[in-house]
Structure formats: C-alpha cells, structure tokens
Design an enzyme around this catalytic site. Structure first.
Site, PDB file in Angstrom:
ATOM      1  N   SER A  48       1.079  -1.011  -0.125  1.00 57.63           N
ATOM      2  CA  SER A  48       0.010  -0.121  -0.200  1.00 57.63           C
ATOM      3  C   SER A  48       0.837   1.079  -0.075  1.00 57.63           C
ATOM      4  CB  SER A  48      -0.844   0.064   1.370  1.00 57.63           C
ATOM      5  OG  SER A  48       0.050   0.358   2.330  1.00 57.63           O
ATOM      6  N   ASP A  81      -1.358  -1.762  -3.949  1.00 60.51           N
ATOM      7  CA  ASP A  81      -2.783  -1.761  -3.204  1.00 60.51           C
ATOM      8  C   ASP A  81      -3.222  -0.161  -3.276  1.00 60.51           C
ATOM      9  OD1 ASP A  81      -4.964  -2.902  -1.930  1.00 60.51           O
ATOM     10  OD2 ASP A  81      -4.172  -3.096  -0.243  1.00 60.51           O
ATOM     11  N   HIS A  82      -4.344   0.043  -3.838  1.00 57.01           N
ATOM     12  CA  HIS A  82      -5.209   1.320  -3.714  1.00 57.01           C
ATOM     13  C   HIS A  82      -4.290   2.442  -3.974  1.00 57.01           C
ATOM     14  CE1 HIS A  82      -8.743  -0.279  -1.839  1.00 57.01           C
ATOM     15  NE2 HIS A  82      -7.982  -0.919  -1.063  1.00 57.01           N
ATOM     16  N   ASP A 103      -6.946   3.327  -7.841  1.00 58.59           N
ATOM     17  CA  ASP A 103      -8.258   3.370  -6.935  1.00 58.59           C
ATOM     18  C   ASP A 103      -8.779   4.975  -7.140  1.00 58.59           C
ATOM     19  OD1 ASP A 103     -10.513   3.531  -5.403  1.00 58.59           O
ATOM     20  OD2 ASP A 103      -9.375   2.841  -3.640  1.00 58.59           O
ATOM     21  N   GLU A 133     -11.159   0.200  -9.504  1.00 63.58           N
ATOM     22  CA  GLU A 133     -12.174   0.069  -8.477  1.00 63.58           C
ATOM     23  C   GLU A 133     -13.424   0.677  -8.942  1.00 63.58           C
ATOM     24  OE1 GLU A 133     -11.267  -0.216  -4.436  1.00 63.58           O
ATOM     25  OE2 GLU A 133     -13.102   0.549  -3.757  1.00 63.58           O
ATOM     26  N   HIS A 210     -12.287  -6.752  -1.961  1.00 58.51           N
ATOM     27  CA  HIS A 210     -11.344  -6.291  -0.948  1.00 58.51           C
ATOM     28  C   HIS A 210     -12.121  -6.241   0.346  1.00 58.51           C
ATOM     29  CE1 HIS A 210      -8.371  -3.466  -2.879  1.00 58.51           C
ATOM     30  NE2 HIS A 210      -9.139  -4.149  -4.058  1.00 58.51           N
ATOM     31  N   GLY A 211     -11.525  -5.954   1.386  1.00 60.19           N
ATOM     32  CA  GLY A 211     -12.037  -6.039   2.703  1.00 60.19           C
ATOM     33  C   GLY A 211     -12.275  -7.477   3.184  1.00 60.19           C
ATOM     34  N   ILE A 254      -6.786  -9.705   1.883  1.00 64.82           N
ATOM     35  CA  ILE A 254      -6.593 -10.103   3.526  1.00 64.82           C
ATOM     36  C   ILE A 254      -5.438  -9.468   4.133  1.00 64.82           C
ATOM     37  CG2 ILE A 254      -6.294 -11.893   5.278  1.00 64.82           C
ATOM     38  CD1 ILE A 254      -7.473 -13.945   3.274  1.00 64.82           C
ATOM     39  N   ASP A 255      -5.608  -8.321   4.814  1.00 63.89           N
ATOM     40  CA  ASP A 255      -4.672  -7.726   5.540  1.00 63.89           C
ATOM     41  C   ASP A 255      -4.812  -7.474   7.138  1.00 63.89           C
ATOM     42  OD1 ASP A 255      -2.528  -5.971   6.091  1.00 63.89           O
ATOM     43  OD2 ASP A 255      -3.378  -4.021   5.517  1.00 63.89           O
TER      44      ASP A 255
HETATM   45  P1  13P Z   1      -9.164  -6.244   5.267  1.00 62.02           P
HETATM   46  O1  13P Z   1      -8.960  -4.993   5.851  1.00 62.02           O
HETATM   47  O2  13P Z   1     -10.567  -6.962   5.460  1.00 62.02           O
HETATM   48  O3  13P Z   1      -7.818  -7.306   5.497  1.00 62.02           O
HETATM   49  O4  13P Z   1      -8.990  -6.013   3.761  1.00 62.02           O
HETATM   50  C1  13P Z   1      -7.691  -5.639   3.228  1.00 62.02           C
HETATM   51  C2  13P Z   1      -7.882  -5.031   1.636  1.00 62.02           C
HETATM   52  O5  13P Z   1      -8.911  -4.916   0.995  1.00 62.02           O
HETATM   53  C3  13P Z   1      -6.422  -4.505   1.033  1.00 62.02           C
HETATM   54  O6  13P Z   1      -6.697  -3.743   0.101  1.00 62.02           O
HETATM   55  O1  G3H Z   2      -7.068  -1.580   2.065  1.00 65.73           O
HETATM   56  C1  G3H Z   2      -5.707  -1.164   2.736  1.00 65.73           C
HETATM   57  C2  G3H Z   2      -4.819  -2.113   3.291  1.00 65.73           C
HETATM   58  O2  G3H Z   2      -5.535  -3.071   4.342  1.00 65.73           O
HETATM   59  C3  G3H Z   2      -3.778  -1.450   3.544  1.00 65.73           C
HETATM   60  O3  G3H Z   2      -3.768  -0.770   4.593  1.00 65.73           O
HETATM   61  O4  G3H Z   2      -3.201   1.795   3.974  1.00 65.73           O
HETATM   62  O5  G3H Z   2      -2.815   0.893   6.321  1.00 65.73           O
HETATM   63  O6  G3H Z   2      -1.404   0.173   4.653  1.00 65.73           O
HETATM   64  P1  G3H Z   2      -2.706   0.475   4.954  1.00 65.73           P
HETATM   65 ZN    ZN Z   3      -8.542  -2.717   0.018  1.00 65.02          ZN
END
Ligand code: 13P
Ligand code: G3H
Ligand code: ZN
Length: 316
Positions: A48, A81-82, A103, A133, A210-211, A254-255
């Site tokens: 990210s 990511d994003h 994004d 997205e 996501h999420g 999954i984060d």
């Molecule tokens: P979680 O917060 O559910 O792990 O989602 C992570 C995510 O979508 C990263 O882009």
């Molecule tokens: O979607 C977000 C990810 O969980 C990454 O989180 O921006 O805090 O690194 P972050």
């Molecule tokens: Zn995400």
C-alpha cells in the site's frame, strides 16, 4: 518468479481465488513467503502507499527481491494496493511491480474512467496489469435503507461499461465488505447477486474482493484477554471465499487478519514474559504464526496445492 496478476487470474478464474496479502516489514515478508511455500500456493504480495512510506519503498522492494531468491519455488505478483495516479506511475516506472491498482472509485464515473484509462495505457505499455475499482467499499452505515445500501454497491451495468471503456485487467467491486476489523454492522452482508450479475455481463473477467479479512473470534478473544480492546470486531465468513471465487472473484484481499495475528502474538508474549526486551524471540514466533495463518487461508481460498500446476503453466 514474479508474474502478473493477469497471468495468475488466467489460471484460477472460476476455480479458486488467490490471496492478496499486504506486507510492511521483514517479518511479514518471511512469514508470507514461508506460508505460501508450505501450502504450495501462488500468491499476490500487496504494497500500500502506507507500506511504501513506512520504512522506504526501496526497502520493501529489496526484501521481496531477497525473498524471491530465498524461495526460488515461489510464484507471485507484486501489486500496488489502492494506488493514486502518481503512485501508479512511480510503480510502473520502477520496473519492479508487475501489477498496480488505480483506485479512483471516489471520483464520478466519467472521471474514474479517464484516470483509469491513462494508467492502463502507461501500465500496458510495460506489460503490467491494472486493477481498477468501481463502487464504494465500506463506509456503509448501520441500518441504512436498502436503496441507500444499493447506491454504494457496484452497479453491474456500469461495471461492464467501465471494463470495456478502460481496458483494465481486473475490477474491485463493492459488494458489501469493508476494510478493517469492524465489518457487517446491522443487516449488512456480502451481495452475491451483484457478483452474479457482473459475471453474466462480463463472463471470464477477473473480479477482486477487498475487505475480506475474517477477523476470527478466537483471535479477538485472545487479544482482548491479553489487554486489547477490540470488542465488537467481526469479519467475512471465510466459507464464502470459494463461492465468491466460482462467481469470478480471482483475488481476495486479506490484511487486517495478519495484523490481528501480530497483535495477539505480541500482546500474549509481553504479558507472559514481562522481563524480555529482545524482539527476536517474539519476531520468530510471529513469522511462524503468520506462515501458519497464510497456509490456513490458502486452504479456504482453494489456492493451496496449486503452485506446481501454475508454475508449469506460466513457465512455458
Ligand atoms: P481487510 O481490512 O479486510 O484485511 O482488507 C484488506 C484490503 O482490502 C486491502 O486492500
Ligand atoms: O486496504 C488497505 C490495506 O489494508 C492497507 O492498509 O493503507 O494501512 O497499509 P494501509
Ligand atoms: Zn482494499
């Protein structure tokens, strides 16, 4: 072996999903690679903007290159990511990332299309895949009306037009999930009917969820028992990963769950060993626990055991 997300999705579409796992430091990187190798799964390393600026973007790049050497059997994509437009260009020019996410979902439809299209042109010129997205993930308040909830979700007809006009390689859809450890308040749920409608309009096109952390109850209980304060945390039912995959979801992000593993391991360790101030013993426990966690998620995603067939297909 670093491959693109597009190549991975060609292997898994409609059969299983591949884990999109975020990393920030060396311990996560080691645990991630170990867990995927132990469970024989292809995977996606996600970085990210926050991760890029935590130590230094070059630090993460160097750690992943090192992991690629330490685990020569690994097959994975390196994915932003994003990303915003500027960060996407930085990753595209770096020569390291094989995939970026633009994004621009907060922008109006036409602007989202314009920004995404520009990123796709620059990325495709270098053989890099692009995830975009459409729709608004999370931010959906408790007890809102059905119409209001629907307005946040991805509109399947718009999704088909968006894919056609931008040329993106995968699409993150808002289907009711949200980032973080507090999902599904009130009557909210995963909207499988939205995935079904999109799949009907664009069969074979890779979707992204996501999420998707499951926020295991047991993990939350242990964190709270060791001094944490995560009352009311909840996540996605992981038995829904495979049904989503059958409807075209190729990457499941999954984060948060990894952060929970980190929190539980560290809180319990320092509660039980108040005299310790060496961070290596606990770092080792975390790497082991994180590797175990990754392997257990890959079983649920259906990606476990697929490594050899994916490597054979992509080495040709
Ligand atoms: P979680 O917060 O559910 O792990 O989602 C992570 C995510 O979508 C990263 O882009
Ligand atoms: O979607 C977000 C990810 O969980 C990454 O989180 O921006 O805090 O690194 P972050
Ligand atoms: Zn995400």
């Amino acid at each position: 072996m670093i491959v693109t997300t597009k190549e991975l999705y060609q292997q898994c579409y409609g059969k299983y999903a591949i884990g999109g796992y975020n990393i920030n430091n060396a311990e996560q990187t080691m645990g991630l690679f170990r867990g995927n190798i132990e469970s024989k799964a292809p995977f996606i390393v996600q970085i990210s903007k926050g991760a890029r600026s935590y130590t230094h973007k070059k630090m993460l790049e160097a750690m992943i290159r090192a992991a690629d050497e330490i685990f020569p059997e690994a097959v994975f994509a390196v994915h932003l990511d994003h990303g915003d437009e500027e960060t996407c260009y930085d990753c595209i020019e770096s020569g390291f990332y094989s995939s970026v996410m633009i994004d621009a979902s907060h922008l109006p439809f036409e602007e989202n299309i314009a920004v995404t299209k520009r990123v796709v042109e620059r990325a495709h010129a270098k053989g890099i895949s692009v995830e975009a997205e459409l729709g608004q993930l999370g931010g959906v308040e408790e007890d809102i009306s059905v119409d209001e909830e629907k307005a946040h979700l991805t509109d399947p007809k718009q999704a088909a037009e968006f894919i056609e006009r931008t040329g993106c390689d995968s699409l993150a859809c808002a289907i009711g999930t949200s980032h973080g450890a507090f999902k599904f308040k009130g009557k909210q749920r995963i909207h499988f009917e939205v995935l079904e409608a999109i799949q009907k309009l664009v069969p074979g096109f890779p979707l992204v969820m996501h999420g998707s952390s499951s926020v295991p109850e047991e993990e939350v209980k242990r964190i709270n028992a060791a001094g944490g304060k995560l009352e009311g945390a909840s996540g996605v039912d992981p038995s829904q990963y495979l049904p989503a995959a059958k409807l075209g979801v190729c990457k499941i992000n999954i984060d948060t769950d990894g952060r929970l593993v980190w929190t539980r391991v560290h809180r319990e360790f320092f509660r039980d060993h108040p005299e310790v101030f060496d961070f290596r013993p606990i770092g080792k426990v975390f790497m082991e626990e994180y590797a175990k966690f990754i392997a257990s998620r890959n079983e649920l995603l259906g990606s476990a055991g697929r490594l050899d067939e994916v490597r054979a297909a992509l080495s040709k």
